[in-house]
Design a protein around this motif. Structure first.
Motif, PDB file in Angstrom:
ATOM      1  N   ARG A  20     -28.894   0.174  -5.330  1.00  0.00           N
ATOM      2  CA  ARG A  20     -27.956   0.999  -4.571  1.00  0.00           C
ATOM      3  C   ARG A  20     -26.595   0.324  -4.631  1.00  0.00           C
ATOM      4  NH1 ARG A  20     -28.699   2.132   1.167  1.00  0.00           N
ATOM      5  NH2 ARG A  20     -29.403  -0.032   1.288  1.00  0.00           N
ATOM      6  N   VAL A  21     -25.557   1.131  -4.540  1.00  0.00           N
ATOM      7  CA  VAL A  21     -24.215   0.561  -4.525  1.00  0.00           C
ATOM      8  C   VAL A  21     -23.415   1.181  -3.385  1.00  0.00           C
ATOM      9  CG1 VAL A  21     -24.084   0.079  -6.988  1.00  0.00           C
ATOM     10  CG2 VAL A  21     -23.318   2.296  -6.129  1.00  0.00           C
ATOM     11  N   SER A  22     -22.435   0.408  -2.925  1.00  0.00           N
ATOM     12  CA  SER A  22     -21.448   1.010  -2.040  1.00  0.00           C
ATOM     13  C   SER A  22     -20.112   0.781  -2.723  1.00  0.00           C
ATOM     14  CB  SER A  22     -21.479   0.357  -0.670  1.00  0.00           C
ATOM     15  OG  SER A  22     -20.730  -0.828  -0.704  1.00  0.00           O
ATOM     16  N   ILE A  23     -19.228   1.727  -2.586  1.00  0.00           N
ATOM     17  CA  ILE A  23     -17.931   1.602  -3.236  1.00  0.00           C
ATOM     18  C   ILE A  23     -16.869   1.503  -2.153  1.00  0.00           C
ATOM     19  CG2 ILE A  23     -16.282   2.701  -4.781  1.00  0.00           C
ATOM     20  CD1 ILE A  23     -18.794   4.048  -6.066  1.00  0.00           C
ATOM     21  N   MET A  24     -16.124   0.426  -2.222  1.00  0.00           N
ATOM     22  CA  MET A  24     -15.146   0.139  -1.179  1.00  0.00           C
ATOM     23  C   MET A  24     -13.737   0.328  -1.679  1.00  0.00           C
ATOM     24  SD  MET A  24     -15.865  -3.211   1.052  1.00  0.00           S
ATOM     25  CE  MET A  24     -14.829  -3.174   2.461  1.00  0.00           C
ATOM     26  N   SER A  25     -12.882   0.789  -0.787  1.00  0.00           N
ATOM     27  CA  SER A  25     -11.461   0.867  -1.103  1.00  0.00           C
ATOM     28  C   SER A  25     -10.680   0.751   0.187  1.00  0.00           C
ATOM     29  CB  SER A  25     -11.164   2.200  -1.789  1.00  0.00           C
ATOM     30  OG  SER A  25      -9.767   2.363  -1.872  1.00  0.00           O
ATOM     31  N   GLU A  26      -9.684  -0.039   0.184  1.00  0.00           N
ATOM     32  CA  GLU A  26      -8.824  -0.260   1.347  1.00  0.00           C
ATOM     33  C   GLU A  26      -9.619  -0.532   2.616  1.00  0.00           C
ATOM     34  OE1 GLU A  26      -6.775   3.503   0.807  1.00  0.00           O
ATOM     35  OE2 GLU A  26      -4.931   2.346   0.536  1.00  0.00           O
TER      36      GLU A  26
ATOM     37  N   LYS B  19     -12.570   0.341   3.453  1.00  0.00           N
ATOM     38  CA  LYS B  19     -13.562   1.330   3.907  1.00  0.00           C
ATOM     39  C   LYS B  19     -14.603   1.576   2.828  1.00  0.00           C
ATOM     40  CE  LYS B  19     -10.579   3.982   6.938  1.00  0.00           C
ATOM     41  NZ  LYS B  19      -9.598   5.054   6.910  1.00  0.00           N
ATOM     42  N   ILE B  20     -15.822   1.953   3.263  1.00  0.00           N
ATOM     43  CA  ILE B  20     -16.838   2.351   2.294  1.00  0.00           C
ATOM     44  C   ILE B  20     -16.621   3.823   1.979  1.00  0.00           C
ATOM     45  CG2 ILE B  20     -19.298   2.733   1.941  1.00  0.00           C
ATOM     46  CD1 ILE B  20     -19.841   0.227   3.536  1.00  0.00           C
ATOM     47  N   LYS B  21     -16.342   4.123   0.689  1.00  0.00           N
ATOM     48  CA  LYS B  21     -16.042   5.502   0.302  1.00  0.00           C
ATOM     49  C   LYS B  21     -17.289   6.235  -0.158  1.00  0.00           C
ATOM     50  CE  LYS B  21     -11.575   5.019   0.782  1.00  0.00           C
ATOM     51  NZ  LYS B  21     -10.654   5.805   1.595  1.00  0.00           N
ATOM     52  N   ALA B  22     -18.253   5.475  -0.663  1.00  0.00           N
ATOM     53  CA  ALA B  22     -19.478   6.109  -1.126  1.00  0.00           C
ATOM     54  C   ALA B  22     -20.605   5.101  -1.086  1.00  0.00           C
ATOM     55  CB  ALA B  22     -19.293   6.618  -2.553  1.00  0.00           C
ATOM     56  N   LEU B  23     -21.856   5.574  -0.859  1.00  0.00           N
ATOM     57  CA  LEU B  23     -22.992   4.664  -0.787  1.00  0.00           C
ATOM     58  C   LEU B  23     -24.229   5.409  -1.255  1.00  0.00           C
ATOM     59  CD1 LEU B  23     -23.570   2.313   2.245  1.00  0.00           C
ATOM     60  CD2 LEU B  23     -25.467   3.178   0.909  1.00  0.00           C
ATOM     61  N   GLY B  24     -24.967   4.820  -2.175  1.00  0.00           N
ATOM     62  CA  GLY B  24     -26.198   5.469  -2.631  1.00  0.00           C
ATOM     63  C   GLY B  24     -26.675   4.922  -3.945  1.00  0.00           C
ATOM     64  N   ARG B  25     -27.677   5.631  -4.554  1.00  0.00           N
ATOM     65  CA  ARG B  25     -28.173   5.187  -5.859  1.00  0.00           C
ATOM     66  C   ARG B  25     -27.142   5.524  -6.920  1.00  0.00           C
ATOM     67  NH1 ARG B  25     -33.919   4.722  -5.292  1.00  0.00           N
ATOM     68  NH2 ARG B  25     -34.465   5.463  -3.216  1.00  0.00           N
ATOM     69  N   PRO B  26     -26.973   4.656  -7.893  1.00  0.00           N
ATOM     70  CA  PRO B  26     -25.941   4.902  -8.913  1.00  0.00           C
ATOM     71  C   PRO B  26     -26.129   6.254  -9.595  1.00  0.00           C
ATOM     72  CG  PRO B  26     -26.877   2.715  -9.176  1.00  0.00           C
ATOM     73  CD  PRO B  26     -27.644   3.386  -8.093  1.00  0.00           C
ATOM     74  N   ARG B  27     -27.415   6.659  -9.810  1.00  0.00           N
ATOM     75  CA  ARG B  27     -27.617   7.926 -10.537  1.00  0.00           C
ATOM     76  C   ARG B  27     -27.296   9.129  -9.650  1.00  0.00           C
ATOM     77  NH1 ARG B  27     -32.834   5.862 -10.200  1.00  0.00           N
ATOM     78  NH2 ARG B  27     -34.172   6.862  -8.644  1.00  0.00           N
ATOM     79  N   ASP B  28     -27.386   8.943  -8.318  1.00  0.00           N
ATOM     80  CA  ASP B  28     -27.046  10.046  -7.408  1.00  0.00           C
ATOM     81  C   ASP B  28     -25.538  10.202  -7.254  1.00  0.00           C
ATOM     82  OD1 ASP B  28     -29.709  10.327  -7.079  1.00  0.00           O
ATOM     83  OD2 ASP B  28     -29.801   9.247  -5.160  1.00  0.00           O
ATOM     84  N   LEU B  29     -24.861   9.043  -7.217  1.00  0.00           N
ATOM     85  CA  LEU B  29     -23.396   9.098  -7.095  1.00  0.00           C
ATOM     86  C   LEU B  29     -22.856   9.311  -8.484  1.00  0.00           C
ATOM     87  CD1 LEU B  29     -22.787   5.851  -5.034  1.00  0.00           C
ATOM     88  CD2 LEU B  29     -22.743   8.172  -4.140  1.00  0.00           C
ATOM     89  N   ASN B  30     -21.882  10.157  -8.605  1.00  0.00           N
ATOM     90  CA  ASN B  30     -21.212  10.206  -9.895  1.00  0.00           C
ATOM     91  C   ASN B  30     -20.053   9.216  -9.816  1.00  0.00           C
ATOM     92  OD1 ASN B  30     -20.021  10.750 -12.285  1.00  0.00           O
ATOM     93  ND2 ASN B  30     -20.423  12.954 -12.152  1.00  0.00           N
TER      94      ASN B  30
END
Lengths: 238, 370
Positions: free
Chosen positions: A206-212, A214-225
């Motif tokens: 699983r990954v979370s993507i952070m920017s400034e 804040k967490i902008k997205a969180l989930g399995r890489p294949r679920d998140l584009n």
């Protein structure tokens, strides 16, 4: 969702440095044995989060539990159970490979036999037995990173935190490094890894993507584009 | 306790592997002890003297001979006038000049009263005081000799017979006085600088973070960090005492073990101050500056170069927190006076309390979490 045991629980974590908000209200859980990727550009707040989780920094507010321990109240109780490899190489350059292993094994309370067995085990696996008496300063960075990862694993921690472990190393070494991460994960170690290489996201469960902050997205890489998420973040930043 | 052993092992590996640190630790104290002990002297030898002899008589020549024959003087010769002599002092070619007035001998014989004038360069006040005192003492002896010559029967001596003796340092040897103080100074520099820089070095390299995520306990870490420098400073002190004994020939009147015992407590205090400085600073440069700043104040107020008794009261009170002042005093008492523990027990207990308090304070100040 996931029925596995939670090993890290973060709720409304805020960290301010003066007026600057490095971590803005983060909430996420990490499950036992998973490889959790913490993605984001430089300055997104990844290192701040990892330092809070390791007990190096005090959060401004919010709840953080690592291995069932409130890290804000009892930071020392969790330290035997975690391993940490920081962004900047932090073993002793004026000591040999073996001396570094012995020192870290010693301060984690391993006995002599365990220290020498585990040192031999990791050096054999890395094919570095022949350089065990070399000073670290004479060893190339990619090798040092692999050694640092082994040292962080020496006391068999439940969770290992890796802060941009692959920055500055060549692609082949990066590949080998991820194989080491998988092996640790197979042995039941939870891996928390930050990176700014987007391709490495695919290696995580699983990954979370952070920017400034804040967490902008969180989930399995294949679920998140992931590419879409990044484009969105990039547009917002502009 | 096993953890401390591993830290000690690591510290000693790093110290002995550092090719530039080892000479600093061992050689520099010895070199400094040798240089400082010879140069830090208040004595003035070879005062450069000019005479303006306006009399040119037998008596005036006798007086000049007394100066030129003194080991404290270097007689530069005569000048024709007061103005010429003044010019030489102004240029810095001479330190002192004497003007012997015309008819000096005649007046001495007839009126029993000859006059001379002494002028001393007083840019350095305490040196000038000494030089003037030298001149006066030579002239007094000259006076006495005249009296004896003129009145041999009546003169059996001065009304008050003075018999003075100097205790503890009978030859008034400055090396004997300075060496114990300089020894203290040297181990202080070594202990303070090494301890304050060492932890900051780990901060600069980033290795401190790796240590702070380990279960290492604060007191283990601090003990492991300070013990090596405690040992090094003690070894330096022993080397210094041997140099004092066999090079300078200073006999330690008191018990050397008592001295080492006091030093062992004193060093804990110095190391705790070093630790405190390292908790305040982030770079070795900052820590160097603060250590140096603190040390200079400690040194100047310690009584090493100037007597504490002549400082203003506030300064004497400030010395209550100056570790150097305590140890220099105790060290001189043991080495020169043969003092026993009872003679300085009060100072020792203050020093001990101070050391314990500082160590606890610095340990609390050291944080694994920022």
């Amino acid at each position: 969702m996931d029925k596995r045991e939670k090993i890290i629980e973060v709720e409304n974590l805020v960290k301010r440095f003066g007026a600057f908000v490095a971590n803005n209200n983060l909430t996420f859980d990490i499950y036992k044995g998973e490889i959790f990727g913490f993605l984001g550009a430089n300055g997104a707040g990844k290192t701040t989060t990892i330092k809070i989780l390791c007990g190096l920094l005090k959060p401004t507010s919010g709840k953080v539990r690592v291995a069932g321990v409130d890290i804000n109240k009892h930071p020392e109780d969790v330290k035997k159970r975690i391993g940490y490899m920081c962004q900047f190489f932090s073993m002793y350059n004026d000591m040999t490979v073996k001396e570094n292993f012995r020192f870290y094994g010693g301060i984690y309370g391993l006995n002599k036999k365990d220290i020498s067995d585990r040192t031999n085990f990791y050096l054999d696996k890395l094919n570095m037995k022949s350089i065990e008496n070399m000073l670290l300063k004479n060893i190339p960075l990619g090798w040092k990173q692999k050694l640092a990862f082994s040292v962080a694993n020496l006391h068999h921690p439940d969770i290992i935190f890796l802060d941009e472990p692959t920055s500055g190393v060549d692609p082949i070494t990066r590949r080998q490094f991820w194989e080491m991460i998988y092996e640790a994960s197979d042995n039941g170690t939870t891996v928390f890894v930050t990176t700014h290489y987007m391709d490495e996201a695919e290696y995580c469960e699983r990954v979370s993507i952070m920017s400034e902050g804040k967490i902008k997205a969180l989930g399995r890489p294949r679920d998140l584009n992931i590419n879409d998420v990044f484009l969105k973040i990039a547009r917002n930043v502009e | 306790m096993r953890t401390i052993r591993y830290i000690l092992q690591k510290e000693f590996i790093q110290i002995f592997r550092d090719k530039s640190l080892l000479p600093i630790i061992i050689l520099i104290p010895i070199i400094e002890l040798l240089i400082l002990s010879y140069t830090a002297t208040f004595e003035i030898k070879k005062v450069r003297l000019i005479v303006v002899d306006q009399d040119h008589s037998t008596e005036s020549r006798h007086l000049i001979d007394r100066f030129s024959g003194s080991s404290f003087y270097r007689y530069l010769g005569q000048k024709a006038s007061y103005d010429k002599a003044k010019e030489a002092v102004a240029k810095g070619d001479a330190d002192q000049f004497i003007v012997i007035e015309p008819h000096f001998e005649k007046k001495l014989l007839n009126e029993k009263k000859g006059e001379i004038q002494i002028t001393t360069d007083a840019i350095n006040g305490s040196a000038a005081g000494l030089m003037a005192a030298y001149a006066i003492s030579i002239i007094n002896n000259f006076n006495k000799a005249i009296l004896i010559k003129k009145l041999p029967l009546h003169f059996s001596g001065m009304p008050i017979q003075i018999s003075s003796s100097f205790w503890y340092n009978p030859e008034l040897n400055y090396i004997t006085y300075m060496v114990p103080g300089i020894l203290v100074l040297l181990i202080t520099i070594i202990a303070l600088f090494l301890s304050s820089m060492n932890i900051v070095k780990e901060k600069e390299l980033g290795t401190i973070e790796q240590l702070n995520v380990t279960p290492i306990r604060k007191f283990e870490f601090i003990a492991g960090k300070l013990i090596p420098f405690w040992i090094i400073a003690m070894v330096d002190l022993i080397i210094g005492l041997l140099v004092a004994r066999f090079w300078f020939g200073i006999i330690i009147f008191g018990n050397p073990l008592l001295l080492l015992f006091v030093a062992s407590v004193y060093l804990v205090l110095v190391l705790a101050i070093g630790l405190f400085i390292s908790t305040l600073t982030k770079t070795m440069q900052q820590s160097m500056f603060i250590s140096w700043f603190v040390l200079v104040i400690f040194i100047l107020m310690s009584g090493l170069f100037t007597p504490v008794e002549s400082m203003p009261l506030w300064a004497q009170q400030l010395n209550m927190v100056n570790p150097l002042a305590y140890f220099i005093k105790i060290n001189r008492m043991i080495m020169l006076k043969g003092a026993t523990f009872y003679d300085f027990h009060k100072d020792f207990f203050i020093l001990t309390g101070y050391a314990v308090a500082m160590l606890i304070f610095s340990t609390l100040k050291y944080k694994k979490t920022s």
